[in-house]
Enzyme design. Structure first.
Site, PDB file in Angstrom:
ATOM      1  N   ARG A 157       6.832  27.869  43.305  1.00 52.99           N
ATOM      2  CA  ARG A 157       7.610  29.230  43.162  1.00 52.99           C
ATOM      3  C   ARG A 157       7.790  29.296  41.702  1.00 52.99           C
ATOM      4  O   ARG A 157       7.712  30.102  41.059  1.00 52.99           O
ATOM      5  CB  ARG A 157       8.859  29.403  44.089  1.00 52.99           C
ATOM      6  CG  ARG A 157       9.452  30.538  43.871  1.00 52.99           C
ATOM      7  CD  ARG A 157       9.078  31.874  43.900  1.00 52.99           C
ATOM      8  NE  ARG A 157       9.800  32.858  43.599  1.00 52.99           N
ATOM      9  CZ  ARG A 157       9.759  33.610  42.409  1.00 52.99           C
ATOM     10  NH1 ARG A 157       9.005  32.999  41.525  1.00 52.99           N
ATOM     11  NH2 ARG A 157      10.509  34.681  42.105  1.00 52.99           N
ATOM     12  N   TYR A 158       8.452  28.189  41.230  1.00 48.07           N
ATOM     13  CA  TYR A 158       8.745  28.058  39.829  1.00 48.07           C
ATOM     14  C   TYR A 158       7.681  27.362  39.085  1.00 48.07           C
ATOM     15  O   TYR A 158       6.954  26.389  39.469  1.00 48.07           O
ATOM     16  CB  TYR A 158       9.992  27.444  39.553  1.00 48.07           C
ATOM     17  CG  TYR A 158      11.157  28.300  40.422  1.00 48.07           C
ATOM     18  CD1 TYR A 158      11.780  29.158  39.592  1.00 48.07           C
ATOM     19  CD2 TYR A 158      11.808  27.935  41.519  1.00 48.07           C
ATOM     20  CE1 TYR A 158      12.961  29.996  40.049  1.00 48.07           C
ATOM     21  CE2 TYR A 158      12.810  28.671  42.085  1.00 48.07           C
ATOM     22  CZ  TYR A 158      13.078  29.778  41.526  1.00 48.07           C
ATOM     23  OH  TYR A 158      14.336  30.482  42.003  1.00 48.07           O
TER      24      TYR A 158
ATOM     25  N   ARG B 275       7.802  23.225  38.760  1.00 49.55           N
ATOM     26  CA  ARG B 275       8.367  22.484  39.933  1.00 49.55           C
ATOM     27  C   ARG B 275       7.902  22.795  41.191  1.00 49.55           C
ATOM     28  O   ARG B 275       7.555  24.042  41.207  1.00 49.55           O
ATOM     29  CB  ARG B 275       9.905  22.157  39.979  1.00 49.55           C
ATOM     30  CG  ARG B 275      10.536  23.644  39.748  1.00 49.55           C
ATOM     31  CD  ARG B 275      11.847  23.179  39.445  1.00 49.55           C
ATOM     32  NE  ARG B 275      12.881  24.247  39.321  1.00 49.55           N
ATOM     33  CZ  ARG B 275      12.923  25.234  38.444  1.00 49.55           C
ATOM     34  NH1 ARG B 275      12.323  24.850  37.336  1.00 49.55           N
ATOM     35  NH2 ARG B 275      13.772  26.362  38.481  1.00 49.55           N
TER      36      ARG B 275
ATOM     37  N   CYS C 129      14.513  17.827  61.192  1.00 46.78           N
ATOM     38  CA  CYS C 129      15.638  17.430  60.804  1.00 46.78           C
ATOM     39  C   CYS C 129      16.624  16.767  61.922  1.00 46.78           C
ATOM     40  O   CYS C 129      16.296  16.931  63.034  1.00 46.78           O
ATOM     41  CB  CYS C 129      16.726  18.889  60.599  1.00 46.78           C
ATOM     42  SG  CYS C 129      15.645  19.663  59.226  1.00 46.78           S
TER      43      CYS C 129
ATOM     44  N   CYS D  60      20.698  23.326  61.591  1.00 47.33           N
ATOM     45  CA  CYS D  60      21.869  23.925  61.110  1.00 47.33           C
ATOM     46  C   CYS D  60      21.497  25.234  61.485  1.00 47.33           C
ATOM     47  O   CYS D  60      20.427  25.945  61.234  1.00 47.33           O
ATOM     48  CB  CYS D  60      22.090  23.659  59.308  1.00 47.33           C
ATOM     49  SG  CYS D  60      21.906  22.182  59.170  1.00 47.33           S
TER      50      CYS D  60
ATOM     51  N   CYS E 104      20.114  27.880  58.723  1.00 47.18           N
ATOM     52  CA  CYS E 104      18.828  27.213  57.949  1.00 47.18           C
ATOM     53  C   CYS E 104      17.957  28.396  57.612  1.00 47.18           C
ATOM     54  O   CYS E 104      17.796  29.306  57.844  1.00 47.18           O
ATOM     55  CB  CYS E 104      18.022  26.344  58.950  1.00 47.18           C
ATOM     56  SG  CYS E 104      16.560  25.779  58.023  1.00 47.18           S
TER      57      CYS E 104
ATOM     58  N   ARG F 251      15.096  28.020  56.466  1.00 49.77           N
ATOM     59  CA  ARG F 251      13.519  27.758  56.332  1.00 49.77           C
ATOM     60  C   ARG F 251      13.106  27.658  57.700  1.00 49.77           C
ATOM     61  O   ARG F 251      12.412  26.829  58.161  1.00 49.77           O
ATOM     62  CB  ARG F 251      13.312  26.529  55.679  1.00 49.77           C
ATOM     63  CG  ARG F 251      11.606  26.362  55.350  1.00 49.77           C
ATOM     64  CD  ARG F 251      11.181  25.312  54.500  1.00 49.77           C
ATOM     65  NE  ARG F 251      11.836  25.510  53.179  1.00 49.77           N
ATOM     66  CZ  ARG F 251      12.204  24.522  52.064  1.00 49.77           C
ATOM     67  NH1 ARG F 251      12.580  23.305  52.656  1.00 49.77           N
ATOM     68  NH2 ARG F 251      12.691  25.084  51.019  1.00 49.77           N
TER      69      ARG F 251
ATOM     70  N   ASP G 241      21.497  32.791  52.824  1.00 52.92           N
ATOM     71  CA  ASP G 241      20.118  33.623  52.767  1.00 52.92           C
ATOM     72  C   ASP G 241      20.234  34.302  54.180  1.00 52.92           C
ATOM     73  O   ASP G 241      20.790  33.936  55.111  1.00 52.92           O
ATOM     74  CB  ASP G 241      18.907  32.637  52.591  1.00 52.92           C
ATOM     75  CG  ASP G 241      18.832  32.147  51.302  1.00 52.92           C
ATOM     76  OD1 ASP G 241      19.132  32.516  50.456  1.00 52.92           O
ATOM     77  OD2 ASP G 241      18.704  31.071  51.383  1.00 52.92           O
TER      78      ASP G 241
ATOM     79  N   ASP H   7      19.480  33.402  46.192  1.00 52.72           N
ATOM     80  CA  ASP H   7      18.251  33.661  46.017  1.00 52.72           C
ATOM     81  C   ASP H   7      18.001  35.018  46.686  1.00 52.72           C
ATOM     82  O   ASP H   7      18.232  35.531  47.503  1.00 52.72           O
ATOM     83  CB  ASP H   7      17.834  32.645  47.168  1.00 52.72           C
ATOM     84  CG  ASP H   7      17.440  31.253  46.581  1.00 52.72           C
ATOM     85  OD1 ASP H   7      16.627  31.224  45.387  1.00 52.72           O
ATOM     86  OD2 ASP H   7      18.154  30.578  46.862  1.00 52.72           O
TER      87      ASP H   7
ATOM     88  N   LYS I  45      16.093  32.881  41.758  1.00 53.72           N
ATOM     89  CA  LYS I  45      17.758  32.734  41.616  1.00 53.72           C
ATOM     90  C   LYS I  45      18.610  33.654  40.941  1.00 53.72           C
ATOM     91  O   LYS I  45      18.179  34.310  40.015  1.00 53.72           O
ATOM     92  CB  LYS I  45      18.144  31.447  41.290  1.00 53.72           C
ATOM     93  CG  LYS I  45      17.694  30.393  42.296  1.00 53.72           C
ATOM     94  CD  LYS I  45      18.580  29.060  42.127  1.00 53.72           C
ATOM     95  CE  LYS I  45      18.364  28.151  43.189  1.00 53.72           C
ATOM     96  NZ  LYS I  45      17.080  28.081  43.591  1.00 53.72           N
TER      97      LYS I  45
HETATM   98  S1  SF4 Z   1      19.443  23.417  56.511  1.00 43.72           S
HETATM   99 FE1  SF4 Z   1      17.500  23.793  57.680  1.00 43.72          FE
HETATM  100  S2  SF4 Z   1      16.049  22.343  56.493  1.00 43.72           S
HETATM  101 FE2  SF4 Z   1      18.403  21.666  55.995  1.00 43.72          FE
HETATM  102  S3  SF4 Z   1      19.145  20.060  57.416  1.00 43.72           S
HETATM  103 FE3  SF4 Z   1      19.855  22.178  58.285  1.00 43.72          FE
HETATM  104  S4  SF4 Z   1      18.144  22.783  59.607  1.00 43.72           S
HETATM  105 FE4  SF4 Z   1      17.283  21.184  58.359  1.00 43.72          FE
END
Ligand code: SF4
Length: 411
Positions: free
Chosen positions: A116-117, A120, A129, A133, A136, A138, A297, A334, A341
């Site tokens: 994207r940038y 990097r 994971c 979470c 999340c 993604r 997000d 974001d 950003k």
């Molecule tokens: S935020 Fe998303 S990618 Fe990061 S640890 Fe939690 S579930 Fe996994």
């Protein structure tokens, strides 16, 4: 004030060798309603979420992380992070599968690479994971059980980075890169370190938070060998900083691996100045830099966990002047759809002219900064030494276009 960190509660009938073995923590993860029921009195809203099965983002927690959450209080901050809730199914405001625009072809030249940038890339080495979470960002990739990158995709990704000589930093992400084995991580780090133009490697991980026993002597040795490697942790709440997590953070720092923390402001979890300062000061005490305080997000199912920008600005304003620059995380958002950003800082300017700017400081001091005459401003005599390097950095994304035309898969 010296901070004291408490150990996480460990089940009395479980051998410590198991509890402190990160592979046991992963193997024994809570993954379904039955597992969660052994740890928590589940509410109707949580049970309804489990009932949705595949409709809902993958569910998982390590026993260690679950032990930090309240068994009975559904409003407990850590429980809000690790337990699914029926509200995930009822976004009414904004709901994006890919808020960072990572799936757009222009940002996604080969599998597992997000470019994207300009200078990097993100390298998504696993989608696994140890805790999923609920906020999340993604969800389009994480937790779909593809695990460690396949050999052909790995070869393509390394080849892309190798040929894209404008890339200066590689950020290992996922999923969580520290869920892979030591041998797999060592291979990735060694291959990256063997690429001349890769200056910095970052590892973004929640493992020090959700399974700090992952931070073994062997892991640190592997990372140290690939220096400079920066560790980007993701502590969101001071209660996540147990004695075990604190020891993990210090182990990195003691071994020359800088630790930077990226927190996300979450509704009913940490959206209060008192909590942010508590987290930031404890992290800094452990020599981890509070780096970002992200606006959450608008990822699918997160309406109930997001705060308003006004709420975040208010928190930042309250902290300003009370936390040093070292302890103060940068408030950042974001821009949805992959807009990059946007940073926020409190506004102190009250008047702007060519000759000067007037300010009212955080505690009400009013003053003025008067510019020197523009005719006196000169450039450093030796800046020519760095012009070529600067131009290269500015044009690094163009440099990275070339290898796509001549893509060889010889790895
Ligand atoms: S935020 Fe998303 S990618 Fe990061 S640890 Fe939690 S579930 Fe996994």
């Amino acid at each position: 004030m010296k901070f004291v960190f408490q150990s996480a509660p460990r089940p009395v009938d479980l051998a410590p060798e198991k509890w402190f073995d990160w592979t046991w923590q992963l193997r024994s993860s809570l993954k379904n309603q039955a597992d969660y029921s052994t740890y928590f009195q589940l509410s109707t809203e949580e049970l309804n979420a489990f009932a949705q099965g595949s409709e809902i983002f993958n569910i998982r927690s390590t026993p260690y992380y679950a032990s930090l959450a309240s068994k009975t209080d559904v409003m407990d901050p850590i429980r809000r992070i690790l337990a699914p809730h029926e509200k995930e199914l009822f976004d009414t405001k904004q709901s994006q599968l890919d808020p960072l625009g990572e799936r757009k072809k222009s940002n996604h030249p080969v599998a597992r690479i997000v470019h994207r940038y300009s200078d990097r890339v993100l390298f998504l080495i696993t989608d696994i994971c140890s805790v999923y979470c609920r906020y999340c960002t993604r969800k389009h990739f994480t937790g779909s059980d593809q695990a460690f990158i396949k050999q052909d995709e790995y070869a393509q990704a390394i080849n892309y980075i190798k040929k894209a000589t404008g890339i200066r930093e590689v950020i290992l992400s996922g999923g969580d890169p520290l869920t892979v084995s030591d041998a797999q991580l060592e291979r990735v780090l060694t291959d990256l370190r063997n690429i001349d133009h890769v200056e910095i490697i970052r590892i973004g991980t929640r493992m020090p938070v959700v399974a700090p026993m992952r931070v073994t002597d062997e892991l640190v040795k592997i990372m140290k060998k690939a220096k400079p490697v920066f560790l980007m942790t993701h502590f969101n709440h001071p209660r996540e900083l147990t004695a075990e997590a604190a020891a993990a953070v210090e182990k990195f720092v003691d071994n020359g691996i800088p630790v930077m923390n990226q927190m996300v402001l979450l509704n009913g979890v940490n959206n209060h100045a008192a909590i942010v300062q508590a987290l930031s000061r404890r992290l800094l005490f452990l020599r981890a830099k509070p780096y970002y305080m992200f606006q959450c997000d608008p990822s699918i199912g997160t309406d109930y966990l997001r705060t308003s920008i006004e709420d975040s600005l208010q928190i930042q304003k309250e902290l300003w002047g009370h936390l040093s620059g070292l302890a103060m995380p940068n408030l950042s958002l974001d821009i949805p759809d992959g807009g990059g950003k946007a940073y926020y800082v409190p506004q102190f300017e009250t008047e702007v002219s060519r000759a000067s700017r007037k300010f009212t400081g955080w505690d009400g001091v009013q003053s003025e900064y008067i510019n020197p005459d523009a005719s006196q401003i000169i450039k450093p005599a030796d800046c020519g030494l760095y012009i070529e390097e600067w131009n290269r950095l500015k044009n690094s994304k163009k440099i990275t276009q070339e290898p796509l035309l001549n893509h060889d898969e010889s790895l």
